[in-house]
Design a protein around this motif. Structure first.
Motif, PDB file in Angstrom:
ATOM      1  N   LYS A  69      15.780  20.945 -22.225  1.00 56.09           N
ATOM      2  CA  LYS A  69      15.126  22.144 -22.750  1.00 56.09           C
ATOM      3  C   LYS A  69      16.129  22.841 -23.673  1.00 56.09           C
ATOM      4  O   LYS A  69      17.233  23.227 -23.238  1.00 56.09           O
ATOM      5  CB  LYS A  69      14.710  23.073 -21.610  1.00 56.09           C
ATOM      6  CG  LYS A  69      13.722  22.441 -20.619  1.00 56.09           C
ATOM      7  CD  LYS A  69      12.376  22.177 -21.265  1.00 56.09           C
ATOM      8  CE  LYS A  69      11.358  21.605 -20.294  1.00 56.09           C
ATOM      9  NZ  LYS A  69      10.899  22.556 -19.277  1.00 56.09           N
ATOM     10  N   VAL A  70      15.756  22.996 -24.945  1.00 54.40           N
ATOM     11  CA  VAL A  70      16.645  23.530 -25.972  1.00 54.40           C
ATOM     12  C   VAL A  70      16.414  25.030 -26.117  1.00 54.40           C
ATOM     13  O   VAL A  70      15.310  25.472 -26.450  1.00 54.40           O
ATOM     14  CB  VAL A  70      16.409  22.830 -27.324  1.00 54.40           C
ATOM     15  CG1 VAL A  70      17.397  23.360 -28.370  1.00 54.40           C
ATOM     16  CG2 VAL A  70      16.549  21.317 -27.172  1.00 54.40           C
ATOM     17  N   PHE A  71      17.464  25.816 -25.872  1.00 54.63           N
ATOM     18  CA  PHE A  71      17.393  27.265 -26.014  1.00 54.63           C
ATOM     19  C   PHE A  71      18.229  27.679 -27.219  1.00 54.63           C
ATOM     20  O   PHE A  71      19.384  27.257 -27.372  1.00 54.63           O
ATOM     21  CB  PHE A  71      17.923  27.970 -24.760  1.00 54.63           C
ATOM     22  CG  PHE A  71      16.975  27.918 -23.609  1.00 54.63           C
ATOM     23  CD1 PHE A  71      16.126  28.981 -23.346  1.00 54.63           C
ATOM     24  CD2 PHE A  71      16.909  26.798 -22.790  1.00 54.63           C
ATOM     25  CE1 PHE A  71      15.237  28.940 -22.287  1.00 54.63           C
ATOM     26  CE2 PHE A  71      16.023  26.739 -21.723  1.00 54.63           C
ATOM     27  CZ  PHE A  71      15.181  27.815 -21.471  1.00 54.63           C
TER      28      PHE A  71
ATOM     29  N   LEU B  74      19.424  22.506 -21.490  1.00 54.57           N
ATOM     30  CA  LEU B  74      19.449  22.402 -20.036  1.00 54.57           C
ATOM     31  C   LEU B  74      18.693  21.153 -19.611  1.00 54.57           C
ATOM     32  O   LEU B  74      17.525  20.956 -19.990  1.00 54.57           O
ATOM     33  CB  LEU B  74      18.814  23.650 -19.402  1.00 54.57           C
ATOM     34  CG  LEU B  74      19.492  24.983 -19.736  1.00 54.57           C
ATOM     35  CD1 LEU B  74      18.740  26.133 -19.090  1.00 54.57           C
ATOM     36  CD2 LEU B  74      20.943  24.980 -19.285  1.00 54.57           C
ATOM     37  N   ALA B  75      19.354  20.296 -18.838  1.00 53.45           N
ATOM     38  CA  ALA B  75      18.744  19.042 -18.388  1.00 53.45           C
ATOM     39  C   ALA B  75      17.820  19.315 -17.207  1.00 53.45           C
ATOM     40  O   ALA B  75      18.265  19.718 -16.137  1.00 53.45           O
ATOM     41  CB  ALA B  75      19.823  18.038 -17.992  1.00 53.45           C
ATOM     42  N   GLU B  76      16.554  19.078 -17.421  1.00 54.06           N
ATOM     43  CA  GLU B  76      15.541  19.311 -16.391  1.00 54.06           C
ATOM     44  C   GLU B  76      14.730  18.033 -16.233  1.00 54.06           C
ATOM     45  O   GLU B  76      13.845  17.737 -17.024  1.00 54.06           O
ATOM     46  CB  GLU B  76      14.639  20.483 -16.777  1.00 54.06           C
ATOM     47  CG  GLU B  76      13.605  20.813 -15.723  1.00 54.06           C
ATOM     48  CD  GLU B  76      12.732  21.994 -16.137  1.00 54.06           C
ATOM     49  OE1 GLU B  76      11.605  22.076 -15.636  1.00 54.06           O
ATOM     50  OE2 GLU B  76      13.178  22.815 -16.949  1.00 54.06           O
ATOM     51  N   GLY B  77      15.064  17.250 -15.192  1.00 50.03           N
ATOM     52  CA  GLY B  77      14.363  15.979 -15.000  1.00 50.03           C
ATOM     53  C   GLY B  77      14.703  15.018 -16.117  1.00 50.03           C
ATOM     54  O   GLY B  77      15.868  14.709 -16.384  1.00 50.03           O
TER      55      GLY B  77
ATOM     56  N   SER C 296      10.850  31.547 -18.514  1.00 46.83           N
ATOM     57  CA  SER C 296      11.463  31.150 -19.783  1.00 46.83           C
ATOM     58  C   SER C 296      10.915  29.836 -20.304  1.00 46.83           C
ATOM     59  O   SER C 296      11.218  29.452 -21.431  1.00 46.83           O
ATOM     60  CB  SER C 296      12.973  31.004 -19.585  1.00 46.83           C
ATOM     61  OG  SER C 296      13.252  29.899 -18.733  1.00 46.83           O
ATOM     62  N   GLY C 297      10.142  29.131 -19.497  1.00 45.61           N
ATOM     63  CA  GLY C 297       9.681  27.805 -19.890  1.00 45.61           C
ATOM     64  C   GLY C 297      10.511  26.701 -19.277  1.00 45.61           C
ATOM     65  O   GLY C 297      10.243  25.522 -19.489  1.00 45.61           O
ATOM     66  N   SER C 298      11.525  27.073 -18.503  1.00 43.58           N
ATOM     67  CA  SER C 298      12.389  26.080 -17.858  1.00 43.58           C
ATOM     68  C   SER C 298      12.679  26.497 -16.426  1.00 43.58           C
ATOM     69  O   SER C 298      13.012  27.662 -16.163  1.00 43.58           O
ATOM     70  CB  SER C 298      13.707  25.930 -18.615  1.00 43.58           C
ATOM     71  OG  SER C 298      14.618  25.126 -17.890  1.00 43.58           O
ATOM     72  N   ASN C 299      12.562  25.546 -15.518  1.00 38.30           N
ATOM     73  CA  ASN C 299      12.906  25.813 -14.115  1.00 38.30           C
ATOM     74  C   ASN C 299      14.395  26.043 -13.924  1.00 38.30           C
ATOM     75  O   ASN C 299      14.825  26.563 -12.893  1.00 38.30           O
ATOM     76  CB  ASN C 299      12.459  24.645 -13.234  1.00 38.30           C
ATOM     77  CG  ASN C 299      10.954  24.530 -13.140  1.00 38.30           C
ATOM     78  OD1 ASN C 299      10.259  25.536 -13.216  1.00 38.30           O
ATOM     79  ND2 ASN C 299      10.451  23.328 -12.987  1.00 38.30           N
ATOM     80  N   CYS C 300      15.195  25.648 -14.897  1.00 38.26           N
ATOM     81  CA  CYS C 300      16.644  25.771 -14.771  1.00 38.26           C
ATOM     82  C   CYS C 300      17.117  27.216 -14.776  1.00 38.26           C
ATOM     83  O   CYS C 300      18.264  27.498 -14.415  1.00 38.26           O
ATOM     84  CB  CYS C 300      17.330  25.017 -15.904  1.00 38.26           C
ATOM     85  SG  CYS C 300      17.055  23.234 -15.858  1.00 38.26           S
TER      86      CYS C 300
END
Length: 582
Positions: free
Chosen positions: A512-514, A505-508, A477-481
């Motif tokens: 990441k905006v979905f 989603l807070a990643e580091g 999806s482009g995010s590890n979350c």
């Protein structure tokens, strides 16, 4: 006589290195054109692995082993290496080239480790004229050859750095011949083989002429490591002492308990050996006591590692990773038994190590051979375990990982998939046929679904949209979350003022905006990055409901057809939303 022997050894080493380089070049060209022998994996695989690995043995032992013994040892090593490579080619080769290739990186690493360990059992025994050499011989040769290998690799790397520098310098004045020359494999392979062989010869001569200097440097390095042993004992002891108060649940929650515990055991084993060295002179009292305690600490650590691995296997069956972990566990158990006995046995300090280490080295060689032959091939054992779980009803047909059989288990998996295509259970047979016909790997249903229900959601009162939770996240999806076991804080708010919430989603250090599209599919649409040196995104989320700043007029820079955002420079902490990289 010594000068003549040295000259003859140099000539022979250079000849071996040049021949190895030429052979690797010819094999590489054959692979590019798919000509003979590359067209026959069962022949190409052993040729490639043997040409790459076996010449290292005479390069290292040319002037140290009796010629007849060296030839016999090289013959045995060639036969064993060829068997491993043939098995790898047989397991991995597939007509459509989907799934595991005919050779895999683990094979090269395992072969190198196996030959290194075995060589340092064979050469000292040959020098001593008996099956088991004195422990000091094993110790000296292993560390000395390790230094020689490091020096040879460094010299070969420096050679190539100088060639690249020369190419860059001459390119400045319009001469590109050197750059073209070093880019040709017809030059690169023979030159690398020749220079590595020359480096090995020089390293051998240097370490033989300056044996005391090398031994002194090793002693200094190992002594420094020795003083890390008391610290590791405190860490291990503190960890074990804390477990009764925390319980095992936090440990199992990491989903990496076996790996972490085996790593701790490996650290203790390494540091005990650093303290013992060749056993001639015991270290200071503190490392001596620490080594005895460490030998006993290995017992509960390895037991915990075994228990953690057993739980995973009992719940989910074998996988290649768990088979490898099981082998590492067996090695750790062997060392633990020997080191625990050494810790409690009266007499010279830790003297039983001198029997344990060579014995376990031989065990490691045998285990590596077993792993890369049908005896204990991880793919074969894993396929048998997983298929048994399916047929016994422990795994539902729609939850079974058919993709593992299709793509990750080589011939063993494909053969099992062919059997499942005619399974009495119609659903199993249907899913097996679909997997066999697929050309794109997908995870089994539900396996890749992250645990969104366990995520912290902000601001208070907000919840993740149901369509976001229920979406299939098995594809990137482009995010590890959105991966399994990731627990990223989530912020639900409207960031584009369209009246509809987005999920951030807070990643580091990024959000990441979905956004949900008209097709009701959530996709990554933007990345919000903070411009501070130190910050805590989740703490910001807890501070209250978010808001949007007033729109700011700006112009974008069009460069090479790509749009770059121009933003005002400021020392203040800013949050900017930029399109995701393409």
């Amino acid at each position: 006589m010594d000068a003549t022997r040295s000259r003859d050894a140099a000539i022979l080493r250079l000849a071996i290195g040049l021949a190895q380089g030429i052979a690797l070049f010819l094999l590489q060209k054959a692979d590019e054109s798919k000509a003979w022998p590359a067209a026959q994996p069962m022949l190409y695989a052993p040729l490639l692995v043997c040409v790459l690995m076996i010449p290292l043995l005479p390069l290292a032992a040319l002037s140290a082993m009796r010629r007849r013994s060296l030839l016999a040892w090289c013959a045995v090593a060639t036969a064993v290496t060829a068997i491993l490579a043939v098995h790898a080619a047989w397991v991995g080769a597939a007509p459509d080239r989907i799934g595991a290739g005919p050779l895999s990186p683990p094979l090269f690493l395992a072969t190198a480790v196996m030959l290194f360990i075995a060589h340092h059992l064979v050469q000292p025994a040959d020098a001593a004229g008996k099956p088991v050499a004195p422990y000091t011989d094993y110790f000296d040769l292993t560390w000395t050859n390790g230094v020689r290998l490091a020096l040879s690799l460094a010299f070969t790397g420096a050679f190539w750095l100088l060639l690249f520098l020369a190419a860059a310098l001459f390119k400045l004045i319009g001469i590109e011949a050197i750059g073209k020359l070093i880019g040709e494999t017809a030059f690169a392979f023979p030159a690398t083989g020749l220079m590595f062989a020359a480096a090995v010869h020089m390293a051998v001569q240097l370490t033989e002429a300056r044996a005391g200097l090398v031994r002194g440097a090793l002693t200094v390095g190992l002594t420094l490591l020795t003083w890390l042993l008391p610290l590791m004992v405190l860490i291990g002891g503190g960890f074990l002492a804390t477990l009764p108060f925390t319980g095992l649940a936090p440990l199992w929650g990491t989903k990496a308990a076996t790996a972490l515990l085996l790593a701790a055991a490996a650290a203790l084993i390494l540091l005990i050996n650093a303290a013992y060295q060749d056993g001639e002179e015991p270290p200071h009292l503190i490392p001596r006591l620490a080594a005895r305690i460490a030998g006993l600490l290995l017992i509960p650590i390895v037991i915990l590692a075994g228990y953690a691995l057993w739980l995973r296997i009992d719940q989910y069956g074998l996988t290649p990773e768990r088979v490898f972990a099981g082998v590492f566990l067996l090695v750790a158990i062997g060392f633990t038994i020997g080191y625990a006995l050494a810790a409690v046995k009266p007499g010279p300090w830790m003297k039983p190590l001198e029997r344990t280490n060579p014995l376990m080295a031989a065990v490691c060689v045998l285990l590596l051979i077993a792993l890369f032959t049908p005896i204990a091939d991880p793919a074969r054992l894993s396929v048998a375990s997983q298929v048994k779980r399916l047929e016994s009803g422990k795994v539902a047909p729609d939850k079974f990982d058919y993709a593992f059989l299709r793509f990750d288990a080589g011939r063993y998996g494909r053969d099992a998939l062919d059997r499942l295509k005619t399974h009495p259970d119609a659903k199993v047979a249907k899913l097996a046929r679909e997997a066999a016909a697929s050309t794109e790997k997908r995870s089994p249903a539900g396996e890749a679904r992250p645990n969104f229900k366990a995520m912290a959601v902000y601001p208070a009162g907000k919840a993740l949209p149901q369509s976001f939770i229920e979406q299939d996240w098995s594809t990137p999806s482009g995010s590890n979350c959105t991966f399994t076991a990731m627990q990223c804080p989530a912020l639900v708010t409207d960031v584009d003022a369209d009246g509809k919430d987005e999920v951030l989603l807070a990643e580091g250090d990024r959000l990441k905006v979905f956004s949900e599209g008209a097709d009701r599919v959530w996709a990554l649409t933007a990345i919000a990055a903070a411009g501070c040196e130190s910050y805590d995104l989740e703490a910001w989320m807890k501070a209250g409901a978010p808001s949007l700043s007033e729109p700011v007029a700006r112009r974008d820079l069009i460069l090479g057809g790509r749009r770059l955002a121009l933003q005002p420079a400021s020392k203040d902490c800013q949050v900017s939303v930029t399109p995701p990289p393409r």
